[in-house]
Scaffold this motif. Structure first.
Motif, short mmCIF file in Angstrom:
data_model
loop_
_atom_site.label_atom_id
_atom_site.label_comp_id
_atom_site.label_asym_id
_atom_site.label_seq_id
_atom_site.Cartn_x
_atom_site.Cartn_y
_atom_site.Cartn_z
N SER A 1 36.95 41.29 41.28
CA SER A 1 38.45 42.11 42.64
C SER A 1 37.76 41.24 43.50
O SER A 1 39.87 40.49 43.73
N LEU B 1 40.20 37.98 42.17
CA LEU B 1 41.39 38.13 41.76
C LEU B 1 42.46 38.71 42.94
O LEU B 1 43.97 38.73 42.36
N ALA B 2 41.81 39.41 43.89
CA ALA B 2 42.63 39.61 45.31
C ALA B 2 43.18 37.91 45.65
O ALA B 2 44.11 38.27 46.66
N PHE C 1 46.98 39.95 37.56
CA PHE C 1 45.63 40.66 38.47
C PHE C 1 45.56 41.63 39.34
O PHE C 1 44.59 41.56 39.79
N GLN D 1 42.78 43.93 39.75
CA GLN D 1 41.63 44.15 40.23
C GLN D 1 41.35 45.43 40.99
O GLN D 1 40.37 45.94 41.77
N CYS E 1 39.02 47.08 38.72
CA CYS E 1 38.02 45.76 39.07
C CYS E 1 37.43 47.12 39.88
O CYS E 1 35.63 47.37 40.46
N ASP E 2 37.93 47.89 41.25
CA ASP E 2 37.72 47.96 42.59
C ASP E 2 37.04 49.86 42.95
O ASP E 2 36.63 49.78 42.97
N PRO F 1 40.75 33.63 38.13
CA PRO F 1 41.25 34.31 37.87
C PRO F 1 41.27 35.28 36.48
O PRO F 1 41.20 36.39 35.64
#
Lengths: 349, 472
Positions: free
Chosen positions: B209, B212-213, B237, B241, B244-245, B414
């Motif tokens: 995450s 990707l952030a 992305f 993100q 995943c977060d 990413p």
């Protein structure tokens, strides 16, 4: 439950040891990230031709924001470069110095002017956790951890603050273990980023002035409007970390390290001078350190002298607490260059 | 306290784990859970513990009263009391400021120039999650689907259980309360699964995450600098993100539950592979969608059985899910887009689709995922204008430079992570609840994977990265 606890503990311990052990394997990933990395690159481009001895200013934001190498050179006839990095405390300054030498940026015959400050680990906690500064994130080694913990342990903080400090240092150490190795990845990223991206990321105005990164010519709105109050405030600010510093602490954590770094430079034919800036709102401990250095025949440039250098002690020169604006930086550089010339002349005699 | 902080991982969790399993009986274990959960919640801001306690005692008392009476009007009154108590608190803390801001705009347009008071209301952590959980308990009792809980301690555990307190999964009382009321003994297999879930969750949250952030934050902050193709890529992305977060958090919660001998619900089941709305909603934030399905959609559909009513109910459901996410027009727009998509596709059954082979499935997944990623522009943008700027930049014919802003290094990692994540999901989705579930089958090699994940987590762990869903 025992088998589970034993297994998970064994795995975590093994992983942690592997992680710390990887320091030895991955040592070539040495180049730091962030602001210092950009200075490295600027220096790399600037160091041509290589045979000219360089004068380096090493210090915190006070150096970064105040010393204009181009102006300094025009007065002192040197070829200098500003290696000040915001938030750089003592122990990382020394690491910077050593790593720059190891990588050939600083060579035998060069000169280093090292800013003296009372920034100490336990002070950093109080002053808003400077550990997040770009340098520390990547270069916090086991030795740094031991040194910093030593300072905290001998500091006048109470046991709760010490426990907190230990915890923060410990976490920071664990955290930085891997970032240290990731530094190279960041360098690569930054080198490949376009100018537009850099400005988008709000990077400083680039380091085309030999590392000099001044503030603009304005003042922060909340700054006081007379010099006496300003210095009274600055003294209070400095006192927070140092008011109870004992002679023993000074000896262990300042005199001895300064002696060691001085010897280290001497062995490598690097001229070392210490610089006491005018903006610290200096206190008794700093004066004692300065007195000690002079007594030990070290080269000391003392800009904290309102009688000799009254032009540096006006609230109008300040951008915020502890930092000059552009006009102040120019005056500071001039005064530094003149003091430097005096010192050089004395040495010749 | 955050799951991805050293304080939690090194101090809080081992201490609670040790105390919990050293306790000899269920009551002591429950007390340890309650006290540690309160500490966990109060660590953020102890003042808001009062709200948690208010919600707990309100629904516990109302539940008891509902159990004692069968008079219809009294039961309705009690339900209304619980509704106004829970949802009232939620509305005040989450939506009142938003309401005032919009009211002020409307009044100004009508020529009333008086400024309304500017309330700086802090949103209490996890309020949307635990109020829904406690309110569902009262609703279940009201509907006679559940008997009132006798033990206050078990009920307090149910409301404040720290693994799922601040960001779900939103559990139902009928699945959780029996777990608090039974004796729990340590189970090695569960604990191992718990550890793997925590590892996988942390890896998703702390490493993937975060990586990707970086391009997402950069691009959203500098729309003018990015070319259209990059904007599309970055939107994927952001989607990943967010996934995943939140999924990372949910896996950690599940793992912590298993550590303590509880089975929580899976909140995510491979949403990146879904190719229609139905599959997506049954794989993304599952417990919230189930909550709305069970307490809103199904009861209303049973009451109003016409096709038109069904459509309206679905629209209402989407609107409320949007509002649940936050007090901002962007969330309403976000779920409004889904609503439009639903209306367009509602007659589209899978069997009628021309794509039946693998290639067709891939195309349908890609097109659907493109839509999902696109609707999340509203999720990420500061306001509607910002979101529209994003779309304008994508559609601008003069902005087709492949990768204008940034450079390949900015997107390389990413992109690799995104592709890797999709591949992992692809190979795991048919057999496992989460990718590491049966990793022991590959033998000692699994420790290499464990170490890589451990390394990535330790390198990137930073207590300053809160979970995105904490804001909801």
């Amino acid at each position: 439950m025992k088998p589970f606890l034993l297994k998970i503990s064994a795995v975590l311990i093994a992983f942690s040891l592997l992680l710390i052990g990887s320091d030895w394997v991955l040592k070539w990933h040495h180049e730091p990230s962030g602001k210092l990395a950009r200075k490295y690159r600027a220096l790399k481009m600037d160091r041509v031709p290589e045979e000219i001895p360089f004068t380096f200013f090493l210090g915190s934001s006070v150096t970064n924001r105040h010393i204009n190498p181009l102006l300094f050179d025009s007065i002192a006839g040197t070829h200098s470069f500003n290696l000040g990095v915001n938030g750089l405390a003592y122990s990382p300054k020394i690491t910077v110095l050593k790593s720059l030498f190891a990588e050939g940026f600083i060579k035998r015959g060069d000169e280093v002017i090292l800013e003296i400050g009372l920034s100490m680990p336990f002070e950093d906690f109080e002053l808003n956790k400077k550990f997040n500064n770009n340098f520390y994130r990547y270069f916090y080694t086991g030795t740094n951890f031991q040194d910093d913990w030593g300072v905290v342990a001998h500091s006048p903080l109470d046991w709760q603050a010490k426990t907190q400090a230990f915890w923060e240092l410990f976490c920071f150490y664990l955290n930085s273990r891997c970032k240290y190795h990731h530094a190279i990845e960041n360098i690569w990223k930054e080198q490949n980023q376009s100018r537009k991206v850099k400005s988008a990321c709000q990077y400083p105005k680039a380091y085309q002035h030999r590392g000099f990164s001044p503030y603009c010519n304005s003042r922060k709105a909340n700054l006081v409007n007379d010099t006496t109050t300003l210095y009274a405030e600055l003294r209070k600010y400095v006192k927070r970390g140092t008011k109870l510093m004992t002679q023993d602490s000074l000896r262990i954590y300042y005199y001895m390290p300064y002696e060691r770094i001085s010897q280290w430079c001497c062995q490598r034919n690097i001229k070392l001078s210490f610089l006491i800036p005018s903006t610290h709102g200096i206190n008794q401990s700093e004066l004692e350190i300065a007195g000690f250095l002079v007594h030990q025949n070290h080269q000391v440039i003392n800009l904290f002298d309102p009688n000799e250098l009254p032009q540096l002690f006006s609230y109008k020169l300040y951008y915020n607490f502890g930092h000059y604006n552009y006009q102040g930086a120019q005056l500071y550089t001039k005064a530094l260059a003149q003091e430097y010339l005096k010192l050089t002349a004395q040495n010749k005699k | 306290m955050l799951f991805n902080s050293w304080e939690f991982l090194i101090l809080f969790l081992p201490l609670v784990f040790a105390l919990y399993w050293m306790a000899k009986n269920r009551v002591v274990q429950n007390w340890i859970l309650v006290l540690s959960s309160w500490y966990f919640y109060g660590y953020w801001d102890w003042r808001f513990l009062g709200l948690l306690l208010f919600s707990s005692f309100l629904d516990y008392s109302i539940g008891r009263e509902l159990g004692k009476t069968s008079v219809a009007w009294k039961r309705k009154l009690l339900l209304a009391l619980s509704f106004s108590g829970n949802i009232g608190v939620l509305i005040y803390f989450k939506y009142f400021g938003f309401f005032l801001d919009n009211l002020e705009i409307v009044l100004q347009k009508l020529g009333f120039a008086h400024a309304l008071p500017n309330l700086s209301i802090i949103l209490p952590l996890g309020i949307s999650f635990y109020t829904f959980q406690t309110f569902s308990y009262t609703l279940d009792i009201y509907k006679n689907r559940l008997a009132p809980e006798k033990s206050l301690l078990s009920f307090l555990c149910f409301v404040s259980f720290f693994p799922q307190l601040v960001a779900g999964p939103i559990e139902k009382a009928k699945t959780m309360l029996p777990q608090f009321n039974r004796s729990r003994v340590f189970n090695y297999a569960d604990a191992v699964q718990g550890a793997r879930l925590i590892l996988w969750g942390l890896f998703l949250k702390v490493f993937i995450s975060l990586k990707l952030a970086k391009p997402v934050d950069l691009v959203y902050g500098n729309l003018d600098e990015a070319g259209g193709p990059l904007l599309i890529l970055v939107q994927f992305f952001f989607y990943a993100q967010l996934y995943c977060d939140f999924a990372g958090y949910s896996y950690i919660a599940l793992g912590l539950g298993k550590f303590m001998g509880f089975q929580l619900s899976y909140n995510f089941k491979y949403p990146l592979l879904s190719n229609n709305l139905q599959k997506f909603w049954s794989s993304w934030h599952i417990t919230l969608n189930q909550w709305f399905r069970d307490y809103l959609v199904v009861p209303l559909m049973l009451k109003y059985r016409s096709q038109g009513a069904s459509l309206l109910i679905i629209q209402l459901n989407l609107l409320l899910i949007g509002v649940w996410h936050g007090a901002n027009w962007t969330f309403i727009a976000c779920f409004g887009l889904i609503s439009i998509y639903y209306l367009i596709k509602c007659g589209d059954h899978e069997s009628r689709r021309p794509f039946k082979k693998l290639g067709g499935t891939v195309v349908s997944i890609l097109t659907f995922q493109l839509f999902i990623a696109a609707h999340m522009v509203f999720f990420r943008s500061k306001n509607i204008g910002h979101a529209l700027d994003y779309f304008k930049s994508i559609l601008d014919p003069n902005n087709l430079t492949p990768l204008k802003l940034g450079s390949y290094p900015l997107i390389l990692l990413p992109l690799l992570l995104l592709v890797g994540l999709v591949l992992i999901e692809f190979f795991s989705h048919k057999r496992f609840n989460y990718p590491l579930e049966q990793i022991q089958k590959i033998g000692p090699v699994r420790y290499v994977f464990y170490f890589v994940m451990f390394y990535a987590i330790v390198a990137n762990i930073d207590a300053m990265q809160p979970f995105i869903y904490f804001d909801f």
